[in-house]
Structure formats: structure tokens, C-alpha cells
Design an enzyme around this catalytic site. Structure first.
Site, short mmCIF file in Angstrom:
data_model
loop_
_atom_site.label_atom_id
_atom_site.label_comp_id
_atom_site.label_asym_id
_atom_site.label_seq_id
_atom_site.Cartn_x
_atom_site.Cartn_y
_atom_site.Cartn_z
N GLU A 71 0.82 -1.22 0.00
CA GLU A 71 0.00 0.00 0.00
C GLU A 71 0.85 1.26 0.00
O GLU A 71 0.48 2.26 -0.63
CB GLU A 71 -0.96 0.01 1.19
CG GLU A 71 -2.17 -0.92 1.04
CD GLU A 71 -1.85 -2.39 1.31
OE1 GLU A 71 -0.73 -2.68 1.77
OE2 GLU A 71 -2.73 -3.24 1.07
N HIS A 138 -12.12 -5.19 8.22
CA HIS A 138 -12.77 -5.01 6.91
C HIS A 138 -14.07 -4.22 7.07
O HIS A 138 -14.98 -4.34 6.26
CB HIS A 138 -13.08 -6.36 6.26
CG HIS A 138 -11.87 -7.14 5.86
ND1 HIS A 138 -11.13 -7.88 6.74
CD2 HIS A 138 -11.26 -7.28 4.66
CE1 HIS A 138 -10.12 -8.46 6.09
NE2 HIS A 138 -10.17 -8.11 4.84
#
Ligand SMILES: Cc1ncc(C[n+]2csc(CCOP(=O)(O)OP(=O)(O)O)c2C)c(N)n1
Ligand SMILES: [Mg+2]
Lengths: 335, 390
Positions: A71, A138
Site C-alpha cells: 500500500e 474489513h
């Protein structure tokens, strides 16, 4: 009727929130060669939620980049490309993973223009929010991590039309924009998109409902919770304004203050946890600038300060719902 | 072993040991003398334990898959076809060692001794296990199992810290964790492994290269050959056949020996293949994206089928007076019943012990009820010699 083409008079097809985002990115890629997407599994796989489905075939591997699970590199490379005049749209597979790119965003991108005059026109987008029993990693809402970082813009649409118009505006924006998509809305809401190039400017809130007794300020999926609460309250004769912020940074202070001035009572509703959440900032703005209009305490309806739990009974207790909103409303109306 | 047409990858349904596959399996055993010696030394209990562990893992996953079909769960992340790499690793450890499994390494949890019912309970989100329903990822500090977070790569620095603490406390413990080919591209893997390297920590990182990271083939996210990756950190790199449980076990034993000698950390590369989707929801997609020949070639190398064949064909008996085949069938029967019972216990918990929404705020901070002892207890002396698994 014989001889009449089936399409005449037929309504335009409805577009889901997810497809609206996809369409917005797609149109910007068609219109501007400098727009490209990058992220994990965005190519042949079409992204974990399929927001980039079909893009690889249409735009090719130079503009639809499958990246390693890195990322910091995804965002760092987006920053570099943006400084060169490209318009990268970086996907975080789940917005939670933006944590791995924190330095790149807060220190490099956000401060760039101020430090050096070099703009970073990039978008970082990804699915946020809970309600799907996906557990602590999540289901996150990360806006508060970035709220205290000057130089960033943040957006979270609550409707398909807004999703389409706001992603386009975000891509065209000269500064870094974090674009939070609520995964619960992806396939659950749809509407007709207005034909033509509907850009929805950043920094403008939307009135979803106009009332006189109470204002609920919210964004993302919680706007739908607010609307549900508002219609329940209506049965009791309470008329409620629902203001959808749409852009979380910079805030539309004018719209916020106007709504508060009209109703004198306000509830701040969000899905991110309470302490240090956006609600605190909104409350401060209202207290500073609309104190004389208030006739009750500014109330926050938010989850408590816990990670997002996995198990259904816990997550159900964690998330605000129409019931918790109406309960707060009644308390406030009695004030 | 019994096959499960409704749940097995199609390649496994009529699986037969093919001569070239078994020839390769045997050849691997004699490729490296040091590993051959480790394998030659294995007791029959140990050999049977490996078989049992892989079956337990397979049947655990089949249970999850069944629950997904039945709507009990929405998704499950399976280790189908990759059982050897997890089970072989853990069986090379001692009870006092520490493991940090990712969700696809569920087998590590039960082979470290966690009851299957608790693994199932974590999935079902019941209140009567370590996460109290707050997370799906699980572990058990008393058994040296570190619960992961979803973020891949994050366990590497954390396990380095555990290895560091073990050394500071004078304990001869090894820490072992797994990264996928995909996870090996994270900054946290790099920072954590390098940290371990400069400190020569007793850490084993198993790079479980299954050819794919979610929907992206390895060659799209990595240009380098993993085989020599350790050299970039100045450490040993070992490689093993990830579908060959004996090779995995022997290679891990080598890695453990290096760590115990103070020559850690070790990067252990295990080549394997994911015989399904990233999770249960995208199996069809995985088959559409990845070349069919990958499923075909790897499908011939079912880690359990190959090992079972090898055990059956072994001259020495596993147990006196019975054919090896019969002994293995009894093991299978025992494990099937164990898995069924564990699943049933977890379903009972789902009926009786779901968390109460009113407990939502509990557990964020310590209370006076919480133990002040370290979550991972100091190494009990008795544990140093024992085999890790069950
Ligand atoms: C830091 C981070 N980014 C993204 C993800 C989303 N994600 C979950 S698993 C996965 C692929 C992992 O691939 P690999 O490491 O090869 O392990 P495998 O699934 O093949 O076992 C991705 C991208 C994640 N969990 N963590
Ligand atoms: Mg992988």
C-alpha cells in the site's frame, strides 16, 4: 403497442452505487488520458468488489495496474505520478488497508502543496464501513485518522448519483482526495443517473429532507438510517431535516449552520467510533457559530469506542440504527 | 482416504497416485542427505501424526465449506491443497515454540493443540472462545498460537519481537510465521525480517508461494526468484516442496536447528498451489483467471494423497499386525469423528453461547479481573522437549 420501440418512454436503467463509481472512473479515463487506476487485483480480477471490472480490457495494462500488496508503494507511486501531471486513482482493497500508507498520505501528499507548491492530484478510494459482519479489519471508517491532516479532502457519497458525480469531481480535483465508498451501499441502492456530465462539486452538502423540529447531520450509509428515523418521527408529527455532508473535508459550514439555525436541535450521526470522530468537530463548529440558535444539547449518535466486532449480535449492538436515532431524537425534543 | 465430490476440487475427486508423481515424491526424499536423515529418524507415531494432521486440516476446511453452502457462514478461507506446508512446519516444532498462522494456515492452530471446536467457534462468532466473537481470527497464547490480524505481513515484525523477548528471557524458543507470495511484498515483511536478521533472532518465516495473491499471479507482483531472497537480508534461505509433507518437515527441522544455534532468522520458501479460490466465494473466478493446466498439474500432487500412498507402500509396518492401509483408515475414521464432534460442539455454542450485545464495550481495556501475567506464559521447562503437535 405495436410499432413503438420498446425504449420509448421506458425509464433509464438504474445504476447501482457500485456501477456509478465504476462509470464515473470509466468516463474520466475515456475523457482524460492522464487518468489511470492502480491497486491490488484491479486488473483481470476486476477488484475485490468489481469496481474496476472490464477496465483492463478497455484501457490496457498501462492504465490499469495490478500492484503488489504494497500500500505504501501504491500511494507513493500515485503521488509521484500525480506530481508529474497524471491523475492516478489508487484503490485500497478495503479502506482499512490505508493504514499501511499512512506516512505517504499524511506527510508526503497532504503537505506537498503547502511546502513546495507542488500539487498532488490523486484519488485514493476504497470500500469503508460495516454492517456486513466482516470484523475489525474489513469494516473500518478511517476518516477521523485523516481529519486532523491539513491538505487532504475527504468524500463519502450516500447515493448512486452522488457516487458518480463525486468520483468525477475527485478525479478532477487538483489536490489529494480520499474517497470512501460504503460497501453496504454498493449493490443495495440504485437510481437513474442523469444523462450528461453531472459533476457534483466537492465541499457541498445535500439536503435530503427538509423539516423544522430537528436536524440530523450524517454521511454515507448512515444517511439512510437518518432518513428511516426521520420517517418514523414523522408518524409522531416531528418534522426532521436530514443533511448529507457528502464531503467530509472541507466541511460545508454554510449548509450545516443553516440547517441548525432552522431547527435549533441537532443530532450528529456517524458510523465511525465516538471519541475523536467527525461528530466532535461538527459539534464544535455548531457551538462556536450557531450557539444562539440552539435550544438543546448537540447530541452525537455513534458506535461506542470499541473496534468493530465480528459476531452479528455484537455488530448489531455496535452500529447505530433508526431506533437509536429516534431515541436520541425524542430525548432532544423533550429538552 | 475418502473423497468428497461435493467439496473437493474436481482434480481430487478421483485422485489416483500416478507413477511419475510418486517417483518424484520418493526422489525428493533422497535429494538432500541431511533431510533424508531427518526423515529416516521419524518415529511411526510422528509419521502417523503428519497424516492425521493433514486430514484434520482438510476435513476442517470441508466443514467450513459445507457451512458456507448451508448458509451458516458467508465465506471461508481454505488451505485446500496446501495442507503439507502448514502441518509439516508445525510438526518440526516443540510445544514451547511460537507460531503465527494466517487464516489459510488454520491447520497450525489445531496441530499446536487448539481444539477444533474453538476454531469453528471463532468462525461462528460465539462468545465461548478466546475472541468472544469480537474477531474471526483466532489463536491461543497457552499453546503458543498468536492470533493474526487481517493485514498480511504484519505478523513478521511481531513474531520477531516475540523471538527477541524469548531470547531476552533466556528461553530457547523459536518463532515461526507464514507469509504468502503476496504478503512477502509488504513493507512490514521486509522491515520485520531485516530486523530479525540484524539481531540474528530465532525466527522462521515460511514463504508459502502458492502462485497467487488473491486474483493476481505471482509473476505479476514479483519479479525476483524467492529462492535466494534470504541473501538480500544476509540470512539463510531454504526451499522445500510445499506439497511434500516430509520435505517440509525436514526443511523446517533444518531451519529450527539454525535458529537454535543462533544462526537465525531463516526464510523457508515452500512452493505450493491454491487449489481453490481466495475464499469460497471466488472459486469459479480463480479457475477462469488462472491457466487450467496449473490446476491439472498441481491437482495430481494432492499432498495428502501422495503421502498416504507413500505410507501405504512403505515396507515397515506403522503398527504391528496390521496393514498400513488399515491403520491409515482407522486414523481417518478417528479424525472424521473428531472433526464432526468439534463442528457439532461449535454449532451447540452457536445455539447457546452467542455474545450478548450488552457485552459490546467489555474488553477494550484491562479490568481488575484481568490477569497481570504475560499473555504468553514463560516457557515451561517441561515443554522444551515435547513435540509441539497435539
Ligand atoms: C496489507 C494488506 N493489504 C491487502 C490485503 C487484502 N488481501 C487479503 S489476502 C490477499 C492476498 C494474499 O496473497 P498471499 O500473501 O499470496 O497469500 P494467499 O492468499 O495466497 O495465501 C490480499 C491482497 C490484506 N489482507 N492486507
Ligand atoms: Mg499466495
Amino acid at each position: 403497442m405495436e410499432g413503438v420501440p420498446a425504449t420509448v418512454g421506458a425509464p433509464l436503467p438504474e445504476t447501482t452505487y457500485l456501477d456509478a463509481i465504476r462509470k464515473g472512473i470509466w468516463e474520466e479515463m475515456e475523457a482524460d488520458e492522464s487518468v489511470f487506476v492502480l491497486g491490488e487485483d484491479v486488473g483481470a480480477y476486476g477488484g475485490a468488489f468489481k469496481v474496476t471490472r472490464g477496465m483492463l480490457d478497455r484501457f490496457g495494462p498501462d492504465r490499469v495496474l495490478d500492484t503488489p500488496i504494497s500500500e505504501a508503494a501504491i500511494v507513493g507511486a500515485a503521488i509521484g505520478a500525480a506530481m508529474m501531471g497524471m491523475r492516478p486513482v489508487a484503490e485500497m482493497q478495503f479502506i482499512d488497508f490505508i493504514a499501511c500508507a499512512f506516512n505517504m498520505i499524511t506527510n508526503f501528499a497532504a503537505s506537498s502543496r503547502y511546502r513546495t507548491g507542488i500539487g498532488v492530484p490523486m484519488v485514493i478510494r476504497g470500500p469503508a464501513g460495516g454492517g456486513v459482519h466482516a470484523g475489525p479489519f474489513h469494516s473500518g471508517n478511517v476518516e477521523a485518522f485523516f481529519l486532523n491532516t491539513p491538505g487532504l479532502k475527504m468524500v463519502q457519497p450516500s447515493t448512486a448519483r452522488d457516487a458518480h458525480g463525486l468520483i468525477k469531481a475527485a478525479i478532477r480535483d487538483p489536490d489529494p482526495v480520499l474517497f470512501f465508498e460504503h460497501k453496504l451501499l454498493y449493490r443495495h441502492i440504485k437510481e437513474e443517473l442523469t444523462p450528461g456530465d453531472e459533476i457534483i462539486p466537492l465541499g457541498k452538502a445535500a439536503l435530503r429532507r427538509q423539516g423544522d423540529d430537528l436536524t440530523i447531520i450524517s454521511y454515507g450509509a448512515m444517511v439512510h438510517t437518518a432518513l428511516k428515523a426521520a420517517s418514523e418521527l414523522e408518524n409522531d408529527g416531528v418534522s426532521t431535516t436530514v443533511l448529507d455532508l457528502r464531503t467530509l473535508l472541507p466541511l460545508d459550514n454554510e449548509a450545516i449552520l443553516a440547517a441548525v439555525a432552522r431547527t435549533g436541535k441537532v443530532i450528529l450521526l456517524h458510523e465511525a467510533t465516538r471519541t475523536g470522530g467527525l461528530g466532535g468537530e461538527l459539534a464544535a463548529i455548531i457551538a462556536e457559530e450557531a450557539f444562539e440558535y440552539l435550544d438543546g444539547p448537540i447530541l452525537r449518535v455513534t458506535p461506542p469506542d470499541t473496534p468493530v466486532p465480528y459476531s452479528q449480535p455484537l455488530e448489531d449492538a455496535f452500529l447505530p440504527n433508526a431506533g437509536t436515532v429516534t431515541a436520541a431524537a425524542r430525548k432532544l425534543l423533550d429538552y | 482416504m475418502k473423497r468428497y465430490p461435493a467439496y473437493d476440487p474436481p482434480e481430487y475427486v478421483d485422485w489416483k497416485p500416478e507413477p511419475d508423481v510418486m517417483k518424484g515424491f520418493t526422489a525428493t526424499l533422497s535429494r538432500e542427505p541431511r533431510r533424508a536423515a531427518v526423515v529416516a529418524d521419524l518415529s511411526t507415531d510422528k509419521l502417523m501424526g503428519l497424516y492425521e494432521g493433514m486430514l484434520r486440516f482438510r476435513l476442517h476446511d470441508i466443514t467450513l465449506k459445507r457451512w458456507v453452502r448451508q448458509g451458516v457462514l458467508s465465506k471461508a478461507w481454505l488451505g485446500t491443497g496446501e495442507e503439507a506446508v502448514t502441518v509439516g512446519n508445525v510438526h518440526a516444532l516443540r510445544a514451547a515454540d511460537l507460531v503465527g498462522p494466517m487464516i489459510r494456515n488454520a491447520g497450525a492452530c489445531h496441530e499446536m493443540g487448539m481444539p477444533l471446536a474453538d476454531l469453528f467457534r471463532a468462525y461462528l462468532g460465539t462468545a465461548d472462545q478466546i475472541t468472544h466473537g469480537r474477531d474471526i481470527h483466532t489463536g491461543d497464547p497457552r499453546r503458543g498460537v498468536v492470533p493474526p490480524i487481517s493485514f498480511v505481513g504484519s505478523l513478521v515484525p511481531v513474531m520477531a519481537g516475540m523471538a527477541l523477548a524469548a531470547r531476552l528471557r533466556g528461553e530457547k524458543r523459536v518463532a515461526l510465521t507464514w507469509v504468502g507470495d503476496g504478503a512477502s511484498r509488504t513493507g512490514e515483511f521486509h522491515e520485520g525480517f531485516n530486523f530479525a536478521a540484524v539481531r540474528k533472532l530465532p525466527l522462521i518465516v515460511v514463504l508459502q508461494d502458492n502462485g497467487v495473491a488473491l486474483g493476481t499471479p505471482t509473476r505479476t507482483h514479483t519479479r525476483a526468484d524467492f529462492t535466494h531472497l534470504g541473501a538480500a537480508y544476509g540470512t539463510a534461505s531454504l526451499t522445500c516442496d510445499g506439497n511434500h509433507v516430509l520435505d517440509v518437515l525436514a526443511a523446517t527441522s533444518q531451519a529450527v536447528a539454525l535458529c537454535r544455534e543462533g544462526a537465525g532468522p531463516v526464510l523457508l520458501v515452500a512452493k505450493t498451489f491454491r487449489m481453490g479460490g481466495h475464499a469460497t466465494h471466488d472459486e469459479a473466478e480463480a479457475r477462469a483467471i488462472f491457466p487450467a493446466r496449473l490446476f491439472k498439474t498441481w491437482g495430481r500432487r494432492d499432498p495428502i494423497g501422495m503421502y498416504e500412498t507413500w505410507l501405504e507402500q512403505r515396507q515397515q509396518p506403522l503398527m504391528g499386525g496390521r496393514e498400513n492401509r488399515q491403520v491409515l483408515a482407522e486414523i481417518e475414521d478417528k479424525v472424521s469423528r473428531e472433526v464432526e464432534a468439534g463442528a457439532q460442539e461449535a454449532l451447540d455454542s452457536r445455539r447457546d453461547s452467542m455474545p450478548d450485545g450488552r457485552s459490546l464495550r467489555e474488553g477494550v481495556f484491562a479490568t481488575s479481573d484481568d490477569s497481570t501475567e504475560p499473555a504468553f506464559p514463560p516457557c515451561p521447562v517441561s515443554a522444551t522437549g515435547a513435540a509441539a503437535h497435539r
